[in-house]
Design an enzyme around this catalytic site. Structure first.
Site, PDB file in Angstrom:
ATOM      1  N   GLU A  63       0.826  -1.283  -0.191  1.00 37.34           N
ATOM      2  CA  GLU A  63       0.168  -0.150  -0.226  1.00 37.34           C
ATOM      3  C   GLU A  63       1.169   1.292  -0.388  1.00 37.34           C
ATOM      4  O   GLU A  63       0.858   2.135  -0.828  1.00 37.34           O
ATOM      5  CB  GLU A  63      -0.528  -0.383   1.586  1.00 37.34           C
ATOM      6  CG  GLU A  63      -1.466  -1.189   1.020  1.00 37.34           C
ATOM      7  CD  GLU A  63      -1.474  -2.395   2.185  1.00 37.34           C
ATOM      8  OE1 GLU A  63      -2.510  -3.055   2.805  1.00 37.34           O
ATOM      9  OE2 GLU A  63      -0.283  -2.617   1.732  1.00 37.34           O
ATOM     10  N   CYS A  98      -0.495  -0.183   7.327  1.00 33.89           N
ATOM     11  CA  CYS A  98      -1.418   0.547   6.323  1.00 33.89           C
ATOM     12  C   CYS A  98      -1.680   0.922   6.556  1.00 33.89           C
ATOM     13  O   CYS A  98      -2.260   1.586   5.587  1.00 33.89           O
ATOM     14  CB  CYS A  98      -1.115  -0.586   5.269  1.00 33.89           C
ATOM     15  SG  CYS A  98       0.659  -1.049   4.868  1.00 33.89           S
ATOM     16  N   ARG A 201      11.916 -23.956  -4.547  1.00 35.92           N
ATOM     17  CA  ARG A 201      12.986 -23.125  -3.769  1.00 35.92           C
ATOM     18  C   ARG A 201      12.763 -21.661  -3.842  1.00 35.92           C
ATOM     19  O   ARG A 201      12.513 -21.428  -2.605  1.00 35.92           O
ATOM     20  CB  ARG A 201      14.652 -23.992  -4.164  1.00 35.92           C
ATOM     21  CG  ARG A 201      14.598 -24.917  -4.175  1.00 35.92           C
ATOM     22  CD  ARG A 201      16.092 -25.512  -4.171  1.00 35.92           C
ATOM     23  NE  ARG A 201      16.755 -26.881  -4.640  1.00 35.92           N
ATOM     24  CZ  ARG A 201      17.529 -27.118  -5.009  1.00 35.92           C
ATOM     25  NH1 ARG A 201      19.174 -26.502  -4.864  1.00 35.92           N
ATOM     26  NH2 ARG A 201      17.854 -28.243  -4.510  1.00 35.92           N
ATOM     27  N   THR A 213      21.309 -37.201   2.697  1.00 35.78           N
ATOM     28  CA  THR A 213      21.531 -36.485   1.264  1.00 35.78           C
ATOM     29  C   THR A 213      22.782 -35.709   1.317  1.00 35.78           C
ATOM     30  O   THR A 213      23.271 -35.509   0.501  1.00 35.78           O
ATOM     31  CB  THR A 213      19.519 -36.071   1.451  1.00 35.78           C
ATOM     32  OG1 THR A 213      18.683 -36.948   0.472  1.00 35.78           O
ATOM     33  CG2 THR A 213      20.197 -35.198  -0.344  1.00 35.78           C
ATOM     34  N   ASP A 217      25.345 -37.829  -1.291  1.00 35.82           N
ATOM     35  CA  ASP A 217      24.690 -36.130  -2.602  1.00 35.82           C
ATOM     36  C   ASP A 217      25.754 -34.693  -2.497  1.00 35.82           C
ATOM     37  O   ASP A 217      25.598 -33.884  -3.104  1.00 35.82           O
ATOM     38  CB  ASP A 217      23.262 -35.737  -3.428  1.00 35.82           C
ATOM     39  CG  ASP A 217      22.563 -36.569  -3.388  1.00 35.82           C
ATOM     40  OD1 ASP A 217      23.166 -37.707  -4.111  1.00 35.82           O
ATOM     41  OD2 ASP A 217      21.451 -37.076  -3.534  1.00 35.82           O
ATOM     42  N   LEU A 221      21.485 -26.969  -2.171  1.00 36.34           N
ATOM     43  CA  LEU A 221      20.276 -26.907  -2.315  1.00 36.34           C
ATOM     44  C   LEU A 221      20.062 -25.635  -2.295  1.00 36.34           C
ATOM     45  O   LEU A 221      19.558 -24.509  -0.762  1.00 36.34           O
ATOM     46  CB  LEU A 221      20.150 -27.235  -0.336  1.00 36.34           C
ATOM     47  CG  LEU A 221      17.931 -27.588  -0.069  1.00 36.34           C
ATOM     48  CD1 LEU A 221      18.037 -28.475  -1.201  1.00 36.34           C
ATOM     49  CD2 LEU A 221      17.985 -28.647   1.277  1.00 36.34           C
TER      50      LEU A 221
END
Length: 404
Positions: A63, A98, A201, A213, A217, A221
């Protein structure tokens, strides 16, 4: 008769609210933890004289941005119509209310897509405007209100359920495999799907994975394939603090948070030296209490939690009915034996299956993006779900709290 050039640029209220929603989209990846809000100010005839969207936390809301835009254009907003995708706030946070700014500007009407679910506002903004003689109306239903709610579904979740909206992202083959038996999974889907995944993401206040993970890997991320104003918080579920201090998930930019169940002073010190925050949330089974973790993330202002984990942690989230939305990218390939989407164990009857409903199906490059949510029949308690703007539990009837 020569047409009025201003009249040629006039839009109706529906179009003004749609424009406000389009502006609100620009707050994705910018306004967290504040909601994504857009605002369009028009004359009574429908000529746009100001527009804006919420900026980063601590800066102007939609606003105020629209009022500033009108001022920069040399336009008067006295008696103007304000179209805003969420009720103007009524409390002092990092910025003043606002609703007070609109009252001071002497606008004539305010049209809101939805009421603010924040208890500090929740109708009070509209009341303050009405007390000042400004007409206020709420859409509350219909396609525009639905768009406004979907855009801030995580904010509604955090305000009404005190937990983030949990979205689980998985890339699978046509026969439902997320990786080969040896763990290899790069790449099941194509570049277009991977870029789209990074856009999701970007929506999230935090991206979560498990220590398994991380060890297999070594993911970052973070958001790399699409531009973003900030990086989501990176979260690791790691019961025994096994995350290596050299892990890329701890690298800048951005910040990492590790949830654990068993403390190890030496490992904790090494991880903290890499800038990681560590929070202990043990369950009775000695694993990370996922419910307590979600409550803590909500306290940290996380609206949407994006989960990209392995089949074991995915299984824990599904068993505990903590997944609000499944974001699945399906590749047109057959992998044969391999790891499944979630380790749930064998069922004795189809009636025990977790039922989902389709939300959308979209082709992304050569792959399909499937968006699914728990079937309404699985929602306990108040049948009016969060998706209709009210508090709801998404626990399955047979759910039993477990750790991960």
């Amino acid at each position: 008769m020569t047409p009025d050039p201003h009249a040629l640029n006039c839009i109706d209220s529906h179009a003004a609210m749609q424009l406000a929603l389009d502006l609100a989209q620009q707050a994705i990846g910018l306004s967290e933890p504040n909601p994504r809000v857009g605002c369009v100010i028009t004359t009574a005839e429908g000529r746009v004289i100001g527009q804006g969207h919420t900026q980063q936390a601590g800066s102007a809301h939609a606003e105020v941005m629209a009022l500033r835009d009108a001022q920069a254009r040399g336009e008067s907003v006295v008696g103007a119509v304000v179209h805003v995708t969420l009720e103007p706030c009524a409390h002092f946070g990092r910025t003043p209310p606002c609703c007070d700014a609109l009252v001071a500007a002497q606008v004539g009407d305010v049209i809101c897509a939805l009421q603010d679910p924040n208890p500090l506002t929740a109708g009070q903004g509209a009341q303050r405007l009405q007390a000042a003689g400004i007409a206020v109306s709420l859409l509350e239903a219909g396609p525009l209100a639905t768009q406004a709610h979907e855009l801030n579904i995580g904010f509604f979740s955090r305000m009404q359920r005190q937990r983030p909206w949990v979205r689980m992202k998985v890339a699978i083959s046509l026969d439902g495999r997320t990786a080969l038996n040896n763990g290899v999974s790069q790449w099941i889907t194509g570049e277009a799907a991977r870029a789209d995944g990074h856009a999701w993401r970007k929506r999230a206040g935090a991206c979560l994975t498990g220590v398994g993970t991380v060890l297999e890997d070594n993911p970052r991320l973070d958001v790399r394939w699409v531009p973003t104003a900030h990086q989501p918080l990176r979260v690791v579920v790691d019961s025994r603090l096994e995350t290596p201090p050299t892990s890329r998930i701890l690298d800048a930019p951005g910040h990492a948070l590790i949830y654990a169940a068993h403390d190890d002073p030496q490992r904790r010190t090494a991880l903290q030296a890499r800038g990681a925050d560590i929070t202990m949330v043990p369950s009775s089974s000695g694993k990370v209490d996922l419910h307590a973790m979600l409550a803590d993330l909500a306290q940290r202002g996380i609206n949407e939690l994006h989960v990209e984990a392995g089949h074991k942690l995915n299984g824990s989230f599904v068993r505990e009915a903590l997944v609000d939305e499944f974001l699945i990218y399906m590749a047109p390939m057959l992998m044969g034996s391999g790891r499944e989407l979630a380790a749930l164990g064998p069922l004795e009857s189809l009636s025990d299956a977790r039922r989902l409903r389709w939300h959308s199906v979209t082709q992304i490059g050569d792959d399909l993006r499937l968006l699914l949510r728990p079937a309404a029949s699985l929602l306990q308690g108040e049948a009016a779900s969060l998706l209709q703007g009210t508090t709801a539990s998404l626990l399955l009837p047979d759910s039993k709290p477990q750790g991960a």
